[in-house]
Scaffold this motif. Sequence first.
Motif, PDB file in Angstrom:
ATOM      1  N   GLY A  89       0.777  -1.231   0.000  1.00  0.00           N
ATOM      2  CA  GLY A  89       0.000   0.000   0.000  1.00  0.00           C
ATOM      3  C   GLY A  89       0.805   1.275   0.000  1.00  0.00           C
ATOM      4  O   GLY A  89       0.371   2.295  -0.543  1.00  0.00           O
ATOM      5  N   SER A  90       2.006   1.239   0.585  1.00  0.00           N
ATOM      6  CA  SER A  90       2.756   2.494   0.662  1.00  0.00           C
ATOM      7  C   SER A  90       4.227   2.376   0.286  1.00  0.00           C
ATOM      8  O   SER A  90       4.732   3.206  -0.466  1.00  0.00           O
ATOM      9  N   LEU A  91       4.948   1.373   0.769  1.00  0.00           N
ATOM     10  CA  LEU A  91       6.394   1.341   0.551  1.00  0.00           C
ATOM     11  C   LEU A  91       6.761   1.222  -0.933  1.00  0.00           C
ATOM     12  O   LEU A  91       7.463   2.085  -1.465  1.00  0.00           O
ATOM     13  N   LEU A  92       6.321   0.164  -1.599  1.00  0.00           N
ATOM     14  CA  LEU A  92       6.689   0.007  -3.012  1.00  0.00           C
ATOM     15  C   LEU A  92       6.150   1.126  -3.886  1.00  0.00           C
ATOM     16  O   LEU A  92       6.893   1.642  -4.727  1.00  0.00           O
ATOM     17  N   PRO A  93       4.893   1.546  -3.722  1.00  0.00           N
ATOM     18  CA  PRO A  93       4.448   2.683  -4.541  1.00  0.00           C
ATOM     19  C   PRO A  93       5.299   3.936  -4.325  1.00  0.00           C
ATOM     20  O   PRO A  93       5.604   4.653  -5.283  1.00  0.00           O
ATOM     21  N   TRP A  94       5.694   4.209  -3.093  1.00  0.00           N
ATOM     22  CA  TRP A  94       6.517   5.384  -2.794  1.00  0.00           C
ATOM     23  C   TRP A  94       7.897   5.263  -3.438  1.00  0.00           C
ATOM     24  O   TRP A  94       8.380   6.189  -4.092  1.00  0.00           O
ATOM     25  N   VAL A  95       8.535   4.109  -3.285  1.00  0.00           N
ATOM     26  CA  VAL A  95       9.885   3.924  -3.805  1.00  0.00           C
ATOM     27  C   VAL A  95       9.892   3.911  -5.330  1.00  0.00           C
ATOM     28  O   VAL A  95      10.775   4.484  -5.960  1.00  0.00           O
ATOM     29  N   LEU A  96       8.904   3.266  -5.929  1.00  0.00           N
ATOM     30  CA  LEU A  96       8.923   3.069  -7.387  1.00  0.00           C
ATOM     31  C   LEU A  96       8.155   4.125  -8.168  1.00  0.00           C
ATOM     32  O   LEU A  96       8.135   4.072  -9.397  1.00  0.00           O
ATOM     33  N   ASP A  97       7.561   5.096  -7.496  1.00  0.00           N
ATOM     34  CA  ASP A  97       6.786   6.137  -8.174  1.00  0.00           C
ATOM     35  C   ASP A  97       7.620   6.806  -9.270  1.00  0.00           C
ATOM     36  O   ASP A  97       8.680   7.363  -9.006  1.00  0.00           O
ATOM     37  N   GLY A  98       7.136   6.702 -10.508  1.00  0.00           N
ATOM     38  CA  GLY A  98       7.816   7.337 -11.629  1.00  0.00           C
ATOM     39  C   GLY A  98       9.087   6.640 -12.077  1.00  0.00           C
ATOM     40  O   GLY A  98       9.842   7.189 -12.875  1.00  0.00           O
ATOM     41  N   THR A  99       9.337   5.432 -11.592  1.00  0.00           N
ATOM     42  CA  THR A  99      10.556   4.706 -11.915  1.00  0.00           C
ATOM     43  C   THR A  99      10.247   3.517 -12.813  1.00  0.00           C
ATOM     44  O   THR A  99       9.396   2.703 -12.491  1.00  0.00           O
ATOM     45  N   ALA A 107      16.873   1.436  -7.593  1.00  0.00           N
ATOM     46  CA  ALA A 107      15.937   2.110  -6.687  1.00  0.00           C
ATOM     47  C   ALA A 107      15.830   1.311  -5.401  1.00  0.00           C
ATOM     48  O   ALA A 107      15.948   0.085  -5.406  1.00  0.00           O
ATOM     49  N   GLY A 108      15.596   2.017  -4.315  1.00  0.00           N
ATOM     50  CA  GLY A 108      15.460   1.292  -3.067  1.00  0.00           C
ATOM     51  C   GLY A 108      15.028   2.153  -1.909  1.00  0.00           C
ATOM     52  O   GLY A 108      14.772   3.355  -2.056  1.00  0.00           O
ATOM     53  N   SER A 109      14.972   1.496  -0.767  1.00  0.00           N
ATOM     54  CA  SER A 109      14.560   2.164   0.461  1.00  0.00           C
ATOM     55  C   SER A 109      15.297   1.534   1.630  1.00  0.00           C
ATOM     56  O   SER A 109      15.838   0.438   1.527  1.00  0.00           O
ATOM     57  N   ASP A 110      15.265   2.239   2.725  1.00  0.00           N
ATOM     58  CA  ASP A 110      15.713   1.683   3.988  1.00  0.00           C
ATOM     59  C   ASP A 110      15.036   2.469   5.104  1.00  0.00           C
ATOM     60  O   ASP A 110      14.491   3.551   4.877  1.00  0.00           O
ATOM     61  N   SER A 111      15.077   1.906   6.278  1.00  0.00           N
ATOM     62  CA  SER A 111      14.455   2.555   7.425  1.00  0.00           C
ATOM     63  C   SER A 111      15.415   3.554   8.037  1.00  0.00           C
ATOM     64  O   SER A 111      16.631   3.423   7.908  1.00  0.00           O
ATOM     65  N   ARG A 112      14.849   4.543   8.711  1.00  0.00           N
ATOM     66  CA  ARG A 112      15.647   5.514   9.451  1.00  0.00           C
ATOM     67  C   ARG A 112      15.603   5.142  10.918  1.00  0.00           C
ATOM     68  O   ARG A 112      14.658   4.522  11.390  1.00  0.00           O
ATOM     69  N   VAL A 113      16.602   5.556  11.623  1.00  0.00           N
ATOM     70  CA  VAL A 113      16.719   5.178  13.025  1.00  0.00           C
ATOM     71  C   VAL A 113      15.650   5.872  13.876  1.00  0.00           C
ATOM     72  O   VAL A 113      15.298   7.025  13.631  1.00  0.00           O
ATOM     73  N   SER A 114      15.102   5.104  14.802  1.00  0.00           N
ATOM     74  CA  SER A 114      14.136   5.598  15.778  1.00  0.00           C
ATOM     75  C   SER A 114      14.174   4.626  16.957  1.00  0.00           C
ATOM     76  O   SER A 114      14.796   3.563  16.867  1.00  0.00           O
ATOM     77  N   ALA A 115      13.492   4.962  18.025  1.00  0.00           N
ATOM     78  CA  ALA A 115      13.457   4.066  19.182  1.00  0.00           C
ATOM     79  C   ALA A 115      12.831   2.725  18.799  1.00  0.00           C
ATOM     80  O   ALA A 115      13.344   1.659  19.157  1.00  0.00           O
ATOM     81  N   LEU A 135      13.935   6.228   4.121  1.00  0.00           N
ATOM     82  CA  LEU A 135      14.578   6.934   3.024  1.00  0.00           C
ATOM     83  C   LEU A 135      14.335   6.131   1.757  1.00  0.00           C
ATOM     84  O   LEU A 135      14.133   4.922   1.798  1.00  0.00           O
ATOM     85  N   ARG A 136      14.327   6.842   0.633  1.00  0.00           N
ATOM     86  CA  ARG A 136      14.274   6.178  -0.663  1.00  0.00           C
ATOM     87  C   ARG A 136      15.348   6.796  -1.536  1.00  0.00           C
ATOM     88  O   ARG A 136      15.755   7.928  -1.320  1.00  0.00           O
ATOM     89  N   PHE A 137      15.776   6.024  -2.524  1.00  0.00           N
ATOM     90  CA  PHE A 137      16.791   6.531  -3.418  1.00  0.00           C
ATOM     91  C   PHE A 137      16.552   5.988  -4.823  1.00  0.00           C
ATOM     92  O   PHE A 137      15.911   4.948  -5.009  1.00  0.00           O
ATOM     93  N   ARG A 138      17.073   6.738  -5.780  1.00  0.00           N
ATOM     94  CA  ARG A 138      17.111   6.323  -7.176  1.00  0.00           C
ATOM     95  C   ARG A 138      18.431   6.779  -7.743  1.00  0.00           C
ATOM     96  O   ARG A 138      18.901   7.870  -7.427  1.00  0.00           O
ATOM     97  N   ALA A 139      19.000   5.951  -8.588  1.00  0.00           N
ATOM     98  CA  ALA A 139      20.269   6.289  -9.242  1.00  0.00           C
ATOM     99  C   ALA A 139      20.303   5.584 -10.581  1.00  0.00           C
ATOM    100  O   ALA A 139      19.610   4.596 -10.789  1.00  0.00           O
TER     101      ALA A 139
END
Length: 187
Positions: A22-32, A131-139, A179-183
């Motif tokens: 519902g959110s992760l893949l659409p966010w990371v791959l949007d327009g890719t 393209a990819g994603s990873d989590s950011r640090v939090s408690a 975070l998400r990235f594309r290169a």
Amino acid sequence: MPMNRFHQWFCRSTAWARCVEGSLLPWVLDGTDLGDKVLEVGPGYGVTTRILQRKVPELTALEIDPALAERLRAHTTADVVEGDGTDMPFPSETFSGAACFTMLHHVQSEALQDRLFAEVHRVLRPGGVFAGSDSRVSAGFRLIHLFDTMVVVDPDTLAPRLETAGFTDVKVSTTDRALRFRARKPA
């Protein structure tokens, strides 16, 4: 990479699958556009693989853990290859695109993450997208990763690291949690 029992359970859960679809893949791959022959690095339990394979013509999943690779073969039609992302068993310029989702923090060091980036660059065709994603640090993130490998990717240094691996057109964006990235490999 070793994961504690809660983390293992969560990565197989319906809640995680809903979040990914519902959110992760659409966010990371949007327009890719990953193209016709795609590599997924580090699929783990395969939630991302099962969703990604519906979006691309041909998918190869590279998984380092033998048990997870075998499990994935039973639950997907993707080509599952057991191997290490820092030393990929593929010829150069094999794939049109590559992706990894919330797995980079399981690579044991920044140096090994950089080797993974260089290997992705090597196996991509000219013009190919990573393209990819990873989590950011939090408690909560720290709690889920108790006794796990957790080498957090700094979004502020990710673009230069990808450029050092040979990528251009690098874009990194963040939310509070990810975070998400594309290169792109130069054409």
